[in-house]
Design a protein around this motif. Structure first.
Motif, PDB file in Angstrom:
ATOM      1  N   GLY A 178      -6.923   1.665  -1.197  1.00  0.00           N
ATOM      2  CA  GLY A 178      -7.543   1.166   0.034  1.00  0.00           C
ATOM      3  C   GLY A 178      -8.344  -0.094  -0.241  1.00  0.00           C
ATOM      4  O   GLY A 178      -8.340  -1.047   0.548  1.00  0.00           O
ATOM      5  N   LYS A 194      -5.953  -2.929  -0.914  1.00  0.00           N
ATOM      6  CA  LYS A 194      -5.361  -3.353   0.357  1.00  0.00           C
ATOM      7  C   LYS A 194      -6.340  -4.231   1.135  1.00  0.00           C
ATOM      8  O   LYS A 194      -5.984  -5.288   1.646  1.00  0.00           O
ATOM      9  N   LYS A 195      -7.573  -3.765   1.174  1.00  0.00           N
ATOM     10  CA  LYS A 195      -8.618  -4.506   1.888  1.00  0.00           C
ATOM     11  C   LYS A 195      -8.793  -5.901   1.303  1.00  0.00           C
ATOM     12  O   LYS A 195      -9.115  -6.855   2.022  1.00  0.00           O
TER      13      LYS A 195
END
Lengths: 144, 144
Positions: free
Chosen positions: B46, B49-50
């Motif tokens: 995550g 991805k961010k």
DNA sequence: AAACATGTAATCAATTCAGTTACAAGAACA
DNA sequence: TGTTCTTGTAACTGAATTGATTACATGTTT
């Protein structure tokens, strides 16, 4: 994540011992300057003593540097207060899967890189001494 | 003190995604290679991805790198997984006594030194890319 | 003996880390 | 459609570390 302030406090203590050398600096006095508890100071001073950077006698106020300011690097202090273990600034997950191409090799690939990064950081401290710190503090005082 | 293994795991994840690009790498599969829980992997993915390093779709297995291996530096990963805050690798005791020559000046004297040390460390990561990592892993495989 | 110092152990609250469980929600496919 | 697999996240846990604090044994000086 942050490296313990023991390092900064250690530098503070040694600079103070030097700049205040006409009068003895008790742990209580140093604690006032650092703004913490005297026991915290005594614990850190114990580390500095163990590392051979200062001389302290039980029961008698004040400590003395064992060497010239220019002979004490920031790296000496860094090691003395034990804020980062040798080659362990970065942690690596252990037991990655040995049957995987990445898992099998990742540790030996990453380790030398992490060591190089840590060394680069430590080198900065090896190239600076307490003399640099004290002179900088004195320079700031003279400007004011 | 030690910097979170999220950094090492992040590198592992990205290298694995690349080396396993024919088949989709689910978080479960990656977790097996890293030897941890899939939820841990998903949390770190995550972050990646961010930071725009990978593309992941909820519900669909596998992730893809958004750039060439050579365009992703270790520093990009380091920042993505948020292991060290900007200029906060070292902590400095706060509120040293303002009436003391040392207390008054110690922070501004030490700060730039700590920043320089952190920068020296980070520079090592800026000069290395995922391509270096993957090539090193591949080279080790070919020797065997 | 009294006053003051260091050395050190024990305790505490706060924080961080990594692991774990659980579950909502998206996607794919029979 | 509905089952199954996936990602995304929240909540909780135990372990470890940090810095502060208290307490007290021990050493020193007068």
């Amino acid at each position: 994540m942050s490296i313990s302030s023991r390092f900064a406090v250690g530098i503070h203590i040694l600079a103070l011992i030097d700049l205040n050398k006409e009068t003895a600096s008790s742990s209580e006095f140093i604690a006032g300057s650092v703004n913490t508890n005297a026991a915290v100071i005594r614990k850190i001073m114990g580390m500095l003593k163990k590392a051979g950077l200062i001389e302290v006698q039980p029961g008698v106020a004040g400590a003395k540097l064992t060497r010239e300011l220019s002979e004490i690097t920031l790296f000496d202090i860094y090691k003395a207060v034990n804020v980062v273990e040798e080659n362990e600034l970065f942690s690596i997950h252990d037991k990655p899967h040995p049957d995987c191409v990445v898992g099998k090799n990742i540790q030996s690939t990453i380790e030398p890189i992490f060591m190089a990064a840590q060394s680069a950081m430590e080198k900065v401290f090896q190239n600076l001494t307490l003399e640099d710190i004290v002179k900088d503090i004195e320079a700031k005082e003279h400007i004011k």
